[in-house]
Design a protein around this motif. Structure first.
Motif: not given
Length: 636
Positions: A468-490
């Motif tokens: 959740i990029h808009s929630c600072s305390k949930m950004r820690y998950k991107a610290a595990y690299r290299p990660s990917e995010l799922l496109c919500p449309l395609r």
């Protein structure tokens, strides 16, 4: 009828790959209060499904469309409408590169096990940690420390037998308190304290059972029953007695020393077993037995042996032994992987965690809510088959225990699926917060994927839940690299380093449009190595307290506390339109049969058909046309 039988057979073999059948019930789009932005209003909008059963293959496909589960409830944020868009995030375990902070966490644990970590800087003395290691997280479910009073176990002038006697007496007293709270013993009266006695060597031989020696005994059950009976005699009216005693009145009237001892023993068994003892109720006495010569309760579980490699037969119980030359003084950590089921010791640790870390209220942390949230699962377990398509532990829902010297200090709730290990929740002992157990468990779960990939090549990814990029305390998950995010449309996977600049601009983005956006503003996606390192440091810093780790569902998703939008509120989809063929293929369960909608729709009048098709269209859009033709949809 022949067509119906054919359809039922088709459904039983589709979707699950011969691994069972997925049966779900649509509950529509829901609004609830948000646990991330704390807006106070019902601004969190998501799709919901109740899963009666779910194959691991279908759940894997649902994860790859942005779904998650809380117990048997499946949910997916409505990304365009919800206040805090949640993007599924994953990591390819083989490509994982630990950051400096993550390496420090691993080294800290190693120093703790080797007893070279200065634990005094954590606010815990060495004596407090030693006594905590001798206690059990299952012995107390109140909002207080499970550590034993250091004055009872730390005195240098007391021998080890004396320490064991005091420790067992303390644990029995805590068990009595627990039974009073649960109603198994009467409340509102002062019950006597336990006094455990060491059995003399001469009597041990006489009382031996099954090659076990009777080491300690306690007669507190006689004292409890005598106290209750004496109080009854002193009270003039029976009704006032029952009112004064509280608890379970029938159980109180039937209490005997033997029954009281049996009640206490039922709660003490996990504690005794974790310390190499067995406990039994014998003629009203609580007896502790040991097959270990001169059993030492304080030192049990601290001896270390040679390292044991992980074998296929023992893949569900991974033991990590950290040894150096001073092996006898080292701590030992075990990772035990168990199929999801209720464990009282785990529940008490969860309760302690929720009360002390999340400041939850005791009435909300009940056994039933815990089971509904973290024990119940719709996933159909798939056992190992030896052909490389299933790991040695099987596919399904698991609880991974972290045990130090016999003491449970953390539990990770995970799903192991055909392509990934999905991390659902972690709870840990607040007394061990200095070990950064959230980060440490994530590293171990990544390692678990790497180990199991050897046996099951398809199992490659570690899913961390929602980013959740808009929630600072949930950004820690991107610290595990290299990660990917799922496109919500395609539903395409986009590297985090490409997605982040887009999310910096707007909290909801169609991430798969990054190429188009890059052409519009090429400077947007240029990230220097120095800037990437700066981002990594920021992500590591954001989680120094370790509270937010694995807390996707910080509060249990309770469908009863949510509002269901009406069909008129939902409106037509602006991004996806289904044709008649898509709806015709939806698999519906009705009266034990599995039928396609095309074979049913002629049985409804126009108004009924319109209502049902509105529901089916919403469902098919949310899960996808492929899954809507594989999973069994039950209306109502």
């Amino acid at each position: 009828m022949a067509d119906a039988k054919k359809m039922r057979s088709e459904a039983s073999t589709s979707g699950g790959g011969g691994r069972g059948e997925s049966v779900v019930g649509d509950v529509g789009r829901r609004k609830s209060t948000c646990g991330y932005c704390k807006s106070g209003a019902r601004t969190s909008v998501s799709h919901g499904l109740w899963a009666h059963s779910l194959t691991v293959d279908d759940y894997q496909a649902l994860l790859d469309r942005g779904w998650r589960r809380s117990g048997c409830f499946l949910y997916k944020p409505d990304m365009e409408k919800t206040c805090c868009p949640s993007y599924t995030i994953r990591l390819k375990a083989a490509d994982f590169v630990p950051s400096k902070e993550q390496v420090r966490v691993s080294k800290k644990m190693q120093r703790f096990l080797n007893r070279t970590l200065d634990v005094t800087t954590t606010g815990k003395s060495a004596n407090e940690l030693n006594s905590a290691a001798a206690s059990s997280s299952g012995d107390n479910c109140e909002k207080k420390s499970a550590t034993v009073d250091s004055s009872k176990v730390d005195g240098k002038d007391k021998d080890k037998t004396g320490q064991s006697v005091h420790f067992l007496s303390d644990q029995i007293d805590k068990t009595v308190e627990l039974c009073v709270e649960s109603g198994e013993l009467p409340a509102n009266i002062q019950l006597p304290k336990a006094s455990v006695k060491q059995v003399t060597p001469a009597k041990r031989k006489l009382q031996a059972e099954n090659s076990e020696e009777l080491m300690f005994s306690c007669n507190v059950a006689f004292q409890i029953v005598a106290t209750i009976r004496r109080l009854k005699k002193e009270v003039e009216h029976v009704k006032s007695v029952e009112h004064g005693l509280g608890g379970n009145k029938d159980a109180v009237s039937d209490l005997s020393p033997q029954k009281t001892a049996e009640i206490l023993v039922s709660h003490l068994k996990p504690l005794a077993q974790s310390h190499g003892l067995s406990v039994r109720a014998c003629n009203g006495h609580i007896n502790f037995y040991s097959a270990i010569e001169k059993a030492d309760l304080v030192e049990v579980g601290r001896s270390t042996g040679s390292k044991t490699p992980l074998s296929d037969a023992d893949a569900n119980k991974r033991t990590l032994k950290k040894n150096t030359e001073g092996g006898s003084q080292e701590r030992r950590i075990e990772l035990r992987l168990n199929k999801s089921s209720f464990d009282y010791e785990e529940y008490c640790l969860y309760r302690k965690y929720q009360l002390r870390v999340h400041n939850d209220t005791p009435e909300h942390v009940t056994e039933s809510s815990y089971k509904r949230f973290l024990v119940d699962t719709p996933l159909v377990y798939v056992p190992p088959n030896g052909d490389g398509s299933v790991p040695p532990c099987g596919f399904g829902s698991f609880h991974q225990q972290y045990v130090v010297d016999g003491k449970l200090i953390a539990v990770g709730v995970i799903d192991i699926l055909p392509k990934c290990l999905s991390s659902k929740y972690l709870f840990w002992d607040p007394d061990y917060a200095f070990l950064s157990l959230g980060k440490y468990s994530a590293l171990e779960e990544i390692k678990c994927v790497q180990v199991n990939q050897v046996h099951c090549p398809m199992l490659q990814y570690y899913y961390l839940g929602y980013y959740i990029h808009s929630c600072s305390k949930m950004r820690y998950k991107a610290a595990y690299r290299p990660s990917e995010l799922l496109c919500p449309l395609r539903y395409e996977w986009v590297p985090y380093d490409i997605a982040k600049p887009l999310l910096d601009r707007k909290k909801y983005m169609v991430l798969s449009d990054h190429a188009t956006l890059q052409n519009e503003d090429s400077s947007l996606l240029k990230v220097s190595d120095g800037h990437m390192e700066e981002q990594q440091n920021e992500l590591d810093q954001e989680t120094t307290d370790d509270v937010g780790m694995h807390d996707d569902e910080m509060t249990e998703l309770d469908s009863d506390s949510s509002d269901v939008e009406s069909d008129s509120e939902v409106g037509a989809s602006t991004t996806v339109v289904l044709d008649d063929a898509d709806l015709d293929n939806v698999l519906i369960g009705i009266r034990g049969l599995r039928l396609r909608y095309k074979d049913l729709k002629h049985a409804f009048d126009p108004s009924q058909r319109k209502f049902l098709e509105t529901q089916l269209e919403r469902y098919a859009i949310a899960v996808g046309t492929e899954l809507s033709g594989q999973m069994v949809y039950t209306a109502g």
